[in-house]
Scaffold this active site. Structure first.
Site, short mmCIF file in Angstrom:
data_model
loop_
_atom_site.label_atom_id
_atom_site.label_comp_id
_atom_site.label_asym_id
_atom_site.label_seq_id
_atom_site.Cartn_x
_atom_site.Cartn_y
_atom_site.Cartn_z
N ASN A 214 -5.44 33.25 2.44
CA ASN A 214 -5.88 33.08 3.84
C ASN A 214 -7.01 32.06 3.98
OD1 ASN A 214 -7.23 35.04 6.60
ND2 ASN A 214 -5.53 33.63 6.67
N CYS B 178 -5.95 28.52 3.10
CA CYS B 178 -5.23 27.24 3.23
C CYS B 178 -4.04 27.35 4.18
CB CYS B 178 -4.75 26.72 1.87
SG CYS B 178 -6.05 26.37 0.69
N ARG B 179 -2.91 27.86 3.67
CA ARG B 179 -1.64 27.74 4.42
C ARG B 179 -1.58 28.60 5.68
NH1 ARG B 179 1.83 29.47 -0.53
NH2 ARG B 179 -0.09 30.68 -0.73
N SER B 180 -1.91 29.90 5.56
CA SER B 180 -1.74 30.74 6.77
C SER B 180 -2.76 30.43 7.87
CB SER B 180 -1.69 32.24 6.43
OG SER B 180 -2.89 32.71 5.89
N ASP C 192 2.78 24.38 -1.59
CA ASP C 192 1.50 25.05 -1.77
C ASP C 192 0.41 24.07 -2.21
OD1 ASP C 192 -0.66 26.62 -2.34
OD2 ASP C 192 0.48 28.16 -3.42
N CYS D 248 -0.45 34.37 3.78
CA CYS D 248 -0.35 33.66 2.49
C CYS D 248 -1.18 34.44 1.47
CB CYS D 248 -0.79 32.20 2.61
SG CYS D 248 -2.53 31.95 3.04
#
Ligand code: 4NP
Length: 150
Positions: free
Chosen positions: A7, A9-11, A123, A4
């Site tokens: 690095n 939050c999402r990934s 997101d 993401c």
């Protein structure tokens, strides 16, 4: 390799959720599971930033620990090490190609493309909605594990 922008939050959520799923399926020995950023925003000044507190919180609510994960930036040497670069959104895909070069094209995909709802992961950096992001990422990881079984 889950990717993401930051690095934080999402990934990392994808890395932690997918590792847990693979462990539960007794398949974690089949994979090298990691996550990284296209930006250097959270890795400047030595050790990377920890997982963003609201992401840690939603993971903890689902029984998952973010302990020890620090942000790292994707690097060109990762192209040889990983078979798949799984992005959270389309702009991450452009970032991956910028870092890895055009040779990575066949290895890059979107996490939600392993679901019946292809497109971008919601997101939470902009929506503030970490539960929806968790749900998207969980569904993506589940579809990915199924894809890797076929
Ligand atoms: P991530 O979230 O890419 O899911 O880790 C973000 C983290 C930081 C920023 C944007 C998104 N930022 O603009 O600093």
């Amino acid at each position: 390799m889950f990717v993401c922008l930051g690095n934080i939050c999402r990934s990392p959520m994808a890395e932690i959720i997918f590792r847990d799923m693979a462990e539960r399926a007794c398949r974690s020995n089949e994979f090298i599971i990691a996550s990284s950023a296209t930006s250097d925003e959270n890795v400047i000044g030595g050790s990377g930033a920890p997982v963003y507190p609201p992401a840690r919180k939603i993971l903890a609510q689902h029984g998952l620990s973010s302990e020890g994960k620090r942000a790292v930036q994707l690097k060109s040497a990762d192209l040889k090490k990983y078979d798949m670069f799984i992005c959270m959104d389309r702009s991450n895909m452009r970032g991956v190609v910028r870092i890895l070069g055009p040779g990575c094209a066949g290895k890059v995909s979107l996490l939600m493309d392993y679901t019946g709802r292809p497109g971008d992961v919601s997101d939470p950096w902009y929506t503030g909605d970490f539960e929806t992001a968790y749900r998207d990422i969980y569904e993506g990881c589940s579809g990915l594990l199924e894809y890797l079984t076929k």
